[in-house]
Design a protein around this motif. Sequence first.
Motif, PDB file in Angstrom:
ATOM      1  N   LEU A   1       0.933  -1.262   0.070  1.00  0.00           N
ATOM      2  CA  LEU A   1       0.043   0.070  -0.096  1.00  0.00           C
ATOM      3  C   LEU A   1       0.892   1.357   0.142  1.00  0.00           C
ATOM      4  N   GLU A   2       0.184   2.211  -0.222  1.00  0.00           N
ATOM      5  CA  GLU A   2       0.805   3.569   0.093  1.00  0.00           C
ATOM      6  C   GLU A   2      -0.096   4.467   0.681  1.00  0.00           C
ATOM      7  N   VAL A   3       0.428   5.524   1.572  1.00  0.00           N
ATOM      8  CA  VAL A   3      -0.529   6.459   2.331  1.00  0.00           C
ATOM      9  C   VAL A   3      -0.322   7.801   1.772  1.00  0.00           C
ATOM     10  N   VAL A   4      -1.365   8.522   1.650  1.00  0.00           N
ATOM     11  CA  VAL A   4      -1.202   9.720   1.205  1.00  0.00           C
ATOM     12  C   VAL A   4      -2.136  10.736   2.254  1.00  0.00           C
ATOM     13  N   LEU A   5      -1.020  11.534   2.985  1.00  0.00           N
ATOM     14  CA  LEU A   5      -1.788  12.429   4.016  1.00  0.00           C
ATOM     15  C   LEU A   5      -1.888  14.021   3.507  1.00  0.00           C
ATOM     16  N   VAL A   6      -2.994  14.268   3.722  1.00  0.00           N
ATOM     17  CA  VAL A   6      -3.186  15.574   2.993  1.00  0.00           C
ATOM     18  C   VAL A   6      -3.519  16.569   4.166  1.00  0.00           C
ATOM     19  N   ASP A   7      -2.535  17.402   4.670  1.00  0.00           N
ATOM     20  CA  ASP A   7      -2.740  18.316   5.618  1.00  0.00           C
ATOM     21  C   ASP A   7      -3.446  19.462   5.108  1.00  0.00           C
ATOM     22  N   ASP A   8      -4.762  19.846   5.672  1.00  0.00           N
ATOM     23  CA  ASP A   8      -5.767  20.623   5.092  1.00  0.00           C
ATOM     24  C   ASP A   8      -5.629  22.203   5.975  1.00  0.00           C
ATOM     25  N   GLY A   9      -4.432  22.592   5.861  1.00  0.00           N
ATOM     26  CA  GLY A   9      -4.130  23.834   6.604  1.00  0.00           C
ATOM     27  C   GLY A   9      -4.282  23.774   8.256  1.00  0.00           C
ATOM     28  N   SER A  10      -3.495  22.656   8.518  1.00  0.00           N
ATOM     29  CA  SER A  10      -3.159  22.565  10.252  1.00  0.00           C
ATOM     30  C   SER A  10      -2.384  23.389  10.781  1.00  0.00           C
ATOM     31  N   THR A  11      -2.733  23.985  12.072  1.00  0.00           N
ATOM     32  CA  THR A  11      -2.023  24.953  12.672  1.00  0.00           C
ATOM     33  C   THR A  11      -1.314  24.296  13.918  1.00  0.00           C
ATOM     34  N   ASP A  12      -1.774  23.179  14.286  1.00  0.00           N
ATOM     35  CA  ASP A  12      -1.103  22.406  15.342  1.00  0.00           C
ATOM     36  C   ASP A  12       0.326  21.672  15.337  1.00  0.00           C
ATOM     37  N   GLY A  13       1.080  21.727  14.120  1.00  0.00           N
ATOM     38  CA  GLY A  13       2.222  21.089  13.949  1.00  0.00           C
ATOM     39  C   GLY A  13       1.972  19.867  13.050  1.00  0.00           C
ATOM     40  N   SER A  14       0.804  19.334  12.557  1.00  0.00           N
ATOM     41  CA  SER A  14       0.882  18.145  12.012  1.00  0.00           C
ATOM     42  C   SER A  14       1.697  18.006  10.730  1.00  0.00           C
ATOM     43  N   TRP A  15       1.904  19.143  10.232  1.00  0.00           N
ATOM     44  CA  TRP A  15       2.898  18.804   8.871  1.00  0.00           C
ATOM     45  C   TRP A  15       4.284  18.276   9.218  1.00  0.00           C
ATOM     46  N   PRO A  16       5.019  18.922  10.215  1.00  0.00           N
ATOM     47  CA  PRO A  16       6.382  18.234  10.467  1.00  0.00           C
ATOM     48  C   PRO A  16       6.230  16.646  10.762  1.00  0.00           C
ATOM     49  N   VAL A  17       4.977  16.316  11.549  1.00  0.00           N
ATOM     50  CA  VAL A  17       4.891  14.966  11.724  1.00  0.00           C
ATOM     51  C   VAL A  17       4.894  14.326  10.470  1.00  0.00           C
TER      52      VAL A  17
ATOM     53  N   ARG B   1      -3.783  26.839   2.915  1.00  0.00           N
ATOM     54  CA  ARG B   1      -4.730  27.233   3.849  1.00  0.00           C
ATOM     55  C   ARG B   1      -5.892  26.249   4.032  1.00  0.00           C
ATOM     56  N   ASN B   2      -6.937  26.102   4.726  1.00  0.00           N
ATOM     57  CA  ASN B   2      -7.853  25.191   5.239  1.00  0.00           C
ATOM     58  C   ASN B   2      -8.703  25.436   3.992  1.00  0.00           C
ATOM     59  N   PHE B   3      -8.734  24.316   2.893  1.00  0.00           N
ATOM     60  CA  PHE B   3      -9.886  24.361   1.976  1.00  0.00           C
ATOM     61  C   PHE B   3     -10.833  23.451   2.165  1.00  0.00           C
ATOM     62  N   GLY B   4     -10.939  22.735   3.314  1.00  0.00           N
ATOM     63  CA  GLY B   4     -12.019  21.744   3.261  1.00  0.00           C
ATOM     64  C   GLY B   4     -11.846  20.164   2.979  1.00  0.00           C
ATOM     65  N   LYS B   5     -12.505  19.485   3.595  1.00  0.00           N
ATOM     66  CA  LYS B   5     -12.462  17.801   3.683  1.00  0.00           C
ATOM     67  C   LYS B   5     -12.530  17.507   1.896  1.00  0.00           C
ATOM     68  N   ALA B   6     -13.611  18.072   1.300  1.00  0.00           N
ATOM     69  CA  ALA B   6     -13.687  17.648  -0.069  1.00  0.00           C
ATOM     70  C   ALA B   6     -12.436  17.988  -1.033  1.00  0.00           C
ATOM     71  N   ALA B   7     -11.850  18.975  -0.724  1.00  0.00           N
ATOM     72  CA  ALA B   7     -10.763  19.577  -1.514  1.00  0.00           C
ATOM     73  C   ALA B   7      -9.459  18.489  -1.126  1.00  0.00           C
ATOM     74  N   ALA B   8      -9.455  18.257   0.403  1.00  0.00           N
ATOM     75  CA  ALA B   8      -8.332  17.410   0.701  1.00  0.00           C
ATOM     76  C   ALA B   8      -8.622  15.925  -0.007  1.00  0.00           C
ATOM     77  N   LEU B   9      -9.680  15.498  -0.194  1.00  0.00           N
ATOM     78  CA  LEU B   9     -10.066  14.053  -0.590  1.00  0.00           C
ATOM     79  C   LEU B   9      -9.519  14.230  -2.171  1.00  0.00           C
ATOM     80  N   GLN B  10      -9.844  15.143  -2.823  1.00  0.00           N
ATOM     81  CA  GLN B  10      -9.705  15.475  -4.528  1.00  0.00           C
ATOM     82  C   GLN B  10      -8.253  15.320  -4.565  1.00  0.00           C
ATOM     83  N   ALA B  11      -7.502  15.996  -3.679  1.00  0.00           N
ATOM     84  CA  ALA B  11      -6.130  15.911  -3.765  1.00  0.00           C
ATOM     85  C   ALA B  11      -5.568  14.814  -3.579  1.00  0.00           C
ATOM     86  N   GLY B  12      -5.921  13.935  -2.582  1.00  0.00           N
ATOM     87  CA  GLY B  12      -5.387  12.686  -2.505  1.00  0.00           C
ATOM     88  C   GLY B  12      -5.838  11.764  -3.452  1.00  0.00           C
ATOM     89  N   PHE B  13      -7.222  11.754  -4.425  1.00  0.00           N
ATOM     90  CA  PHE B  13      -7.648  11.030  -5.308  1.00  0.00           C
ATOM     91  C   PHE B  13      -6.628  11.322  -6.324  1.00  0.00           C
TER      92      PHE B  13
END
Length: 309
Positions: A40-56, A74-86
Motif C-alpha cells: 500500500l501507499e498512504v497519502v496524508l493531506v494536511d488541510d491547513g493544520s495549525t497544530d504542527g501536523s505537517w512536521p509529523v 490554507r484550510n480548503f475543506g475535506k472535499a478538497a483534501a480528498l480530491q487532492a488525495g485522489f
Amino acid sequence: MTDPGRPAVTLVVPVLNERESLTSLHAEIDEMARTNNLVLEVVLVDDGSTDGSWPVIKERAATDPRVRGIRFRRNFGKAAALQAGFTAARGARVVTLDADLQDDPAEVPNFLAHLDKGYDLVSGWKKVRHDPWHKVLASRAFNGLVSRVTGVKLHDHNCGMKAYTTELVRELRLYGEMHRFVPVLAAAKGFRVGELVIHHRPRKYGRSKYGVKRFVRGFLDLLTVQYLTTFGRRPMHRFGAWAMVLGLVAGLLAVVGLIRDVPVPGLVFLGAILLVLALLAYLHGLQAELIVSARTDEPYSVAERVGFE
C-alpha cells in the motif's frame, strides 16, 4: 496486466490538526499491512493544520517510503483534501479514512473484500457510534433525509471510511462540501454502491469538527446534489415546469380578479413578491453551482509535497 510496482491500495487521509494521532495511526496502518501482506501507499493531506501536523507528516514520509504528504496553503475543506488525495493516488484501489483514530485501519481488508463482490464504492456504516448524542441524532436525521431525497438508501452517507475502485475515483470531482454525497454522485453515474458495518472507536485526541454550520451547509448541498443528479443536464425540465405552473396560477388569479373585481390584499401581494424573490435567489444559486461544477481548475492550492520524488 497488473503493474507489479503498483500499490494494491492507496489510503487517503485528510488531516486537520491531528498531530497527536498521526504517529499512532501510522503504526496501526503498518501493522495492518504486515499482517495482511498488503502493498500500500498512504497519502496524508494536511488541510491547513495549525497544530504542527505537517512536521509529523514530513517525519513519517522521511522514515517510510510508502508515506507521501501534501500540504495546503490554507484550510480548503475535506472535499478538497480528498480530491487532492485522489489525484495523487497510484493504488489499484483507494480507501479513505479519518486521521482521528476513530476509523480502524484493520477494517481495510474487509473493504477490499467487499469491492471484490462487484461494488465500485463501499461506504462504512458506524452502526454503534462513540460520539456525543447530539452529533449522533443530527447525523441520523441527516442520513435519513439524504436517503429519502436522493433514493440512495444508506445508513451513513457521510462516514469518512470508504473504499473506491480506480474507475470511480477518476470520475469524481469534489468541491465545497460534496464529500458528504459521494455515494449519491457515484450512484447517479451508474456505479454500484454498497455498505459495510465498521468498528467505530471513541475519540482519543483533539476535538470534533462537527458544528451547526455543517448541518446547515449539508442541507443546502443536498439541494444542490439532488438537482445536479436529476436535472443537471436538462435544467429546463425543472425550471420550465415551475414557470408553467406559476404562469398558470397567475393567469387564473388575473382572470378571477377581472371577472369578479376582487381586490388583491396587500399582504397577499407582499407574499407574492417574496415568493418571486425567493425563486430568483434559488435559480441564481443553482446557476452558480452549475458554473462551479463545470470548472476545471483544482479547488485547492498546494504549498508543499513530500515523498513524491
